[in-house]
Write a protein that holds these residues in place. Sequence first.
Motif, mmCIF file in Angstrom:
data_model
loop_
_atom_site.group_PDB
_atom_site.id
_atom_site.type_symbol
_atom_site.label_atom_id
_atom_site.label_comp_id
_atom_site.label_asym_id
_atom_site.label_seq_id
_atom_site.Cartn_x
_atom_site.Cartn_y
_atom_site.Cartn_z
ATOM 1 N N GLN A 47 0.705 -1.189 -0.049
ATOM 2 C CA GLN A 47 -0.028 -0.078 0.107
ATOM 3 C C GLN A 47 1.077 1.366 0.340
ATOM 4 O OE1 GLN A 47 -3.573 -0.024 -0.677
ATOM 5 N NE2 GLN A 47 -3.062 1.985 -0.925
ATOM 6 N N PHE A 49 3.517 1.722 -1.254
ATOM 7 C CA PHE A 49 4.436 1.874 -2.578
ATOM 8 C C PHE A 49 3.396 2.258 -3.229
ATOM 9 C CE2 PHE A 49 5.170 0.185 -6.268
ATOM 10 C CZ PHE A 49 6.398 1.064 -7.470
ATOM 11 N N TRP A 50 2.306 2.230 -3.514
ATOM 12 C CA TRP A 50 1.473 2.553 -4.375
ATOM 13 C C TRP A 50 0.444 4.290 -4.130
ATOM 14 C CZ3 TRP A 50 1.475 -0.680 -7.996
ATOM 15 C CH2 TRP A 50 1.541 -1.578 -8.593
ATOM 16 N N ASP A 51 0.731 4.502 -3.013
ATOM 17 C CA ASP A 51 0.319 5.333 -2.860
ATOM 18 C C ASP A 51 1.589 6.474 -3.185
ATOM 19 O OD1 ASP A 51 -2.088 4.979 -1.459
ATOM 20 O OD2 ASP A 51 -1.396 4.785 0.321
ATOM 21 N N ILE A 53 3.499 5.936 -5.297
ATOM 22 C CA ILE A 53 4.384 6.287 -7.144
ATOM 23 C C ILE A 53 2.409 7.181 -7.412
ATOM 24 C CG2 ILE A 53 3.776 4.655 -9.106
ATOM 25 C CD1 ILE A 53 5.629 3.973 -7.515
ATOM 26 N N LYS A 54 1.098 6.542 -7.077
ATOM 27 C CA LYS A 54 -0.019 7.663 -7.361
ATOM 28 C C LYS A 54 0.235 8.977 -6.963
ATOM 29 C CE LYS A 54 -2.836 8.795 -4.217
ATOM 30 N NZ LYS A 54 -3.891 8.716 -3.805
ATOM 31 N N LEU A 55 0.701 8.991 -6.229
ATOM 32 C CA LEU A 55 1.503 10.510 -5.461
ATOM 33 C C LEU A 55 1.888 11.171 -6.672
ATOM 34 C CD1 LEU A 55 0.753 10.313 -1.790
ATOM 35 C CD2 LEU A 55 -0.897 11.503 -3.086
ATOM 36 N N LEU A 56 2.778 10.548 -7.304
ATOM 37 C CA LEU A 56 3.681 11.242 -8.301
ATOM 38 C C LEU A 56 3.369 11.112 -9.560
ATOM 39 C CD1 LEU A 56 7.287 9.109 -7.982
ATOM 40 C CD2 LEU A 56 7.064 11.244 -7.606
ATOM 41 N N GLY A 57 2.044 10.343 -9.967
ATOM 42 C CA GLY A 57 1.461 10.860 -10.877
ATOM 43 C C GLY A 57 0.723 11.824 -10.793
ATOM 44 N N LYS A 58 0.080 12.622 -10.255
ATOM 45 C CA LYS A 58 -1.003 13.529 -9.422
ATOM 46 C C LYS A 58 -0.129 14.643 -10.241
ATOM 47 C CE LYS A 58 -4.736 13.452 -7.587
ATOM 48 N NZ LYS A 58 -5.817 13.121 -7.685
ATOM 49 N N SER A 59 -1.507 15.750 -10.720
ATOM 50 C CA SER A 59 -1.056 17.037 -11.584
ATOM 51 C C SER A 59 -0.951 18.199 -9.677
ATOM 52 C CB SER A 59 -1.476 17.379 -12.398
ATOM 53 O OG SER A 59 -2.806 17.981 -11.490
ATOM 54 N N LEU A 216 3.220 15.946 -2.126
ATOM 55 C CA LEU A 216 2.654 15.020 -0.720
ATOM 56 C C LEU A 216 3.908 14.389 -1.160
ATOM 57 C CD1 LEU A 216 0.419 15.548 1.446
ATOM 58 C CD2 LEU A 216 -0.854 14.508 -0.474
#
Lengths: 308, 165
Positions: A47, A49-51, A53-59, A216
Amino acid sequence: MTLLTALARLLIFPGLLFAVPAAWFFLWVERKSIALMQGRVGPPFMQPFWDFIKLLGKSTPPRPGITGLLMRAWPLIAVSAAAGAVGLLPVLPSSGGFEGDLILLLALLELPSICIIAAGFSSRSIFGEIGSAREAALSVSYNIVFLLAIVSIAASQHTFRLEALAAAPNSPLHWVGVLAILVCLPAKLHINPFSLPNAEQEIYAGPMTEYAGPELAMWELSHGLEWVAGTGLVATLVAPHIAIPLGAAWLAACIFVALCVVIVLLLSALAAATARLAIDSSVRFYWQCTLIFAILAVSSAILMRIRS
Amino acid sequence: MNLLNRLMCTARRRSPWLFHMNSGSCNGCDIEIVAALSPRYDAEQLGVRLEGSPRHADILCVTGPVTRKAVGAVKTVYNQVLGPKAVIAIGSCPATTNVFIDSRTLDGPLDKHLPVDVFVPGCPPRPDAIIAGVAKAAQILAERESKPPEAVVTLVAETTEETDK
């Protein structure tokens, strides 16, 4: 300590290559153990790690000028300081070090919290400013105890070198100091009952309110690295002094990780069992209740020095 | 590049962070959202986290029939959530304005103002229906790039399975 060993410690073990997965693992252990204690199933293993990666992909929202620059800089400074602090820990036997690295470690451990204070104020959000003010008040109160505890351990051993402290024989004074450090860790890591600065829902997200996306993600990472550095400091101080041959460095690393996980579980149990205190109660707790122990530790350390 | 995209899709699907917004709800649906995070239903298994700030969230959960006073707030909060994002309308109120239809204090339903991705009908919906809606919204989020959202309207039927024993 040669440049090569210093780089190896900073980048490989116990530095970035080890510390970043360890940070995600400790964050998962914290969330999972709290969930289990509350009778839930909890997040899956990957979890954090996924958080990330997801945050890196947000604007991120456009922030022109110096504010935007500062808001990008603070999380990066916090991450590098926390990673540097982890890199200084004397995990492996005879891994080098230098006279006074304890002082550098304390400075690096303090930097993320200073960054959080600055980050809240530079975000210009009212909730961020409230969170930063709370973080500042909390930091002033727990740091007195934290620093006195470490100074007492260092004074009793006549050294500011981490490796010598880690190898020192365990005296009762040593344990009092470790206990005082453990009392300060929940405030340093912003977990219950001292989760005041980033009090979720109460003041939105405190200093992090305006941070989004990759910024973040960096804050989450620096929080995880603070977990590794904080628990790692205690783990190196309490690690048993068995004679580990140089070839069996993995054994020292395993003992270190196991001790860290035990401390994470201990802190998670405290976090799950308590609710958030108000800021005045927290400050009073550190100034009135724990300061006495820290002063006791320091005075006995000074007495020991005079006697010896 | 393809591998990175797949990694990002998985990350978005497995880490939906919610922001809960009440636009004049009776509090019934709000209680059910909290119940979805409680030990009995435990939405954290799917990586769900209820966030304090809309800046951190991926999915905006709106309850309530959108009163006139709340329209501005709903739009502001929607713009504060950063892309890629999804919107879930929780309960019958944001979907149809429910029993408050034709009230002069309302400016609903929700899809008049925001592109809604998932409707979770019910008055209030069961927590397992809300979790099913979040999972569906996370799937939509994973397939959607950072491009502005088009109104994909998906209906999550109330789960008929009785979980209580």
